[in-house]
Design a protein around this motif. Structure first.
Motif, short mmCIF file in Angstrom:
data_model
loop_
_atom_site.label_atom_id
_atom_site.label_comp_id
_atom_site.label_asym_id
_atom_site.label_seq_id
_atom_site.Cartn_x
_atom_site.Cartn_y
_atom_site.Cartn_z
N SER A 221 0.84 -1.25 0.17
CA SER A 221 -0.16 0.07 0.03
C SER A 221 0.90 1.23 0.06
O SER A 221 1.52 1.44 -0.91
CB SER A 221 -0.90 -0.01 1.12
OG SER A 221 -0.17 0.04 2.34
N ARG A 222 0.76 1.89 1.01
CA ARG A 222 1.54 3.36 1.12
C ARG A 222 2.84 3.04 1.79
O ARG A 222 3.90 3.83 1.69
CB ARG A 222 0.74 4.46 1.61
CG ARG A 222 -0.19 4.83 0.87
CD ARG A 222 -1.12 5.86 1.66
NE ARG A 222 -1.76 5.34 2.83
CZ ARG A 222 -1.95 6.11 3.94
NH1 ARG A 222 -1.89 7.32 3.92
NH2 ARG A 222 -2.60 5.57 4.75
N LEU A 223 3.20 2.04 2.59
CA LEU A 223 4.41 1.83 3.27
C LEU A 223 5.20 0.60 2.73
O LEU A 223 4.97 -0.23 2.02
CB LEU A 223 4.01 1.25 4.67
CG LEU A 223 3.51 2.31 5.67
CD1 LEU A 223 2.88 1.83 6.84
CD2 LEU A 223 4.33 3.47 5.97
N VAL A 224 6.55 0.93 2.89
CA VAL A 224 7.61 -0.33 2.86
C VAL A 224 7.76 -1.02 3.99
O VAL A 224 7.66 -0.55 5.10
CB VAL A 224 9.02 0.35 2.24
CG1 VAL A 224 9.81 -0.71 1.82
CG2 VAL A 224 8.78 1.44 1.06
N ARG A 225 7.83 -2.22 3.54
CA ARG A 225 7.90 -3.20 4.75
C ARG A 225 9.11 -3.93 4.61
O ARG A 225 9.33 -4.52 3.43
CB ARG A 225 6.85 -4.67 4.78
CG ARG A 225 5.34 -3.79 4.35
CD ARG A 225 4.89 -3.75 6.17
NE ARG A 225 3.29 -3.31 5.77
CZ ARG A 225 2.64 -2.54 6.71
NH1 ARG A 225 3.31 -1.84 7.91
NH2 ARG A 225 1.59 -2.04 6.48
N ALA A 226 9.89 -4.24 5.58
CA ALA A 226 11.06 -4.98 5.73
C ALA A 226 10.46 -6.45 6.24
O ALA A 226 10.04 -6.58 7.38
CB ALA A 226 11.74 -4.28 6.67
N VAL A 227 10.68 -7.42 5.49
CA VAL A 227 10.44 -8.82 5.65
C VAL A 227 11.46 -9.53 5.93
O VAL A 227 12.43 -9.52 5.25
CB VAL A 227 9.60 -9.58 4.39
CG1 VAL A 227 9.12 -10.84 4.73
CG2 VAL A 227 8.50 -8.54 3.89
N VAL A 228 11.56 -10.10 7.18
CA VAL A 228 12.73 -10.82 7.64
C VAL A 228 12.21 -12.34 7.16
O VAL A 228 11.21 -13.03 7.70
CB VAL A 228 13.19 -10.96 9.32
CG1 VAL A 228 14.08 -11.88 9.67
CG2 VAL A 228 13.26 -9.54 9.70
N HIS A 229 12.98 -12.94 6.05
CA HIS A 229 12.80 -14.23 5.55
C HIS A 229 13.57 -15.36 5.94
O HIS A 229 14.68 -15.45 5.50
CB HIS A 229 12.62 -13.87 4.05
CG HIS A 229 12.37 -15.20 3.48
ND1 HIS A 229 12.62 -15.33 2.12
CD2 HIS A 229 11.74 -16.32 3.47
CE1 HIS A 229 12.30 -16.69 1.53
NE2 HIS A 229 11.65 -17.22 2.38
N LEU A 230 13.14 -16.09 6.94
CA LEU A 230 13.81 -17.27 7.39
C LEU A 230 13.68 -18.42 6.34
O LEU A 230 12.43 -18.88 6.14
CB LEU A 230 13.62 -17.54 8.77
CG LEU A 230 14.03 -16.57 9.84
CD1 LEU A 230 13.47 -16.75 11.23
CD2 LEU A 230 15.49 -16.54 9.85
N VAL A 231 14.81 -19.41 6.26
CA VAL A 231 14.66 -20.49 5.51
C VAL A 231 14.93 -21.64 6.50
O VAL A 231 15.91 -21.74 6.89
CB VAL A 231 15.26 -20.62 4.43
CG1 VAL A 231 15.20 -21.80 3.68
CG2 VAL A 231 15.04 -19.46 3.37
N SER A 232 13.82 -22.61 6.61
CA SER A 232 14.27 -23.38 7.40
C SER A 232 14.17 -25.15 7.06
O SER A 232 14.21 -26.08 7.62
CB SER A 232 12.97 -23.78 8.78
OG SER A 232 11.63 -24.16 8.13
N GLU A 233 14.08 -25.09 5.70
CA GLU A 233 14.07 -26.20 4.90
C GLU A 233 15.48 -26.90 4.54
O GLU A 233 15.65 -27.70 3.87
CB GLU A 233 13.27 -26.32 3.67
CG GLU A 233 14.08 -25.90 2.45
CD GLU A 233 13.73 -24.37 1.97
OE1 GLU A 233 14.42 -23.85 1.17
OE2 GLU A 233 13.12 -23.79 2.97
N GLU A 234 16.63 -26.26 5.06
CA GLU A 234 17.96 -26.49 4.83
C GLU A 234 18.14 -28.06 5.21
O GLU A 234 17.70 -28.61 6.50
CB GLU A 234 18.76 -25.61 5.76
CG GLU A 234 18.85 -24.25 5.32
CD GLU A 234 19.54 -24.06 3.93
OE1 GLU A 234 20.53 -24.63 3.56
OE2 GLU A 234 18.93 -23.09 3.23
#
Length: 151
Positions: free
Chosen positions: A32-45
């Motif tokens: 929408s009007r804001l920028v979001r900082a998404v912390v993307h963790l991966v656990s399928e390693e």
């Protein structure tokens, strides 16, 4: 999408305090009007022993990442997404309102009680000002638009 960082390793303690590792990245996404900082963790390693270790340590991992890369970013502009190999789950981020530091810090707060109202603006709750925690029970699948952004 505005920015998609490279994956990095992060080491965290398991339930029995043994070291575990996972990967994460920061994605800046326009919402929408804001920028979001998404912390993307991966656990399928493949080296990831058990998913329960990662879910237990979400608070530790989240706060380390915020203190390293997102200090000063508003609470309402940070999202936590965990990819478990099958689906993307978003966990709500919470905080203890009594820990929020006042600007200037000149006057100490009165002792807290259960019935004392507190007014906090979202602009005042930023990374580095308070410890964040992930609501593990509130995890839900991400929206299609966010899922496409993270691909």
């Amino acid at each position: 999408m505005i920015y998609k960082g490279a994956f990095r390793d992060i080491i965290y303690p398991s339930q029995n305090r043994e070291p575990r590792a996972t990967r994460y990245r920061i994605v800046l996404a326009k919402h929408s009007r804001l920028v979001r900082a998404v912390v993307h963790l991966v656990s399928e390693e493949p080296t990831q022993p058990r998913r329960t270790d990662l879910v237990t340590a979400l608070d530790v991992i989240l706060n380390r990442i915020i203190e390293a890369e997102l200090v000063g970013v508003r609470h309402d502009c940070i999202r936590l997404v965990v990819h478990d190999g099958v689906q993307l789950l978003e966990y709500p981020i919470t905080y203890n309102a009594l820990e929020v530091k006042r600007r200037g810090g000149a006057m100490p707060r009165p002792p807290a009680s259960a019935d004392q109202p507190i007014h906090i603006r979202s602009l005042d709750v930023v990374g580095g000002a308070v410890a964040f925690s992930a609501d593990r029970d509130g995890g839900k699948p991400v929206t299609d638009s966010l899922g496409k952004t993270l691909e």
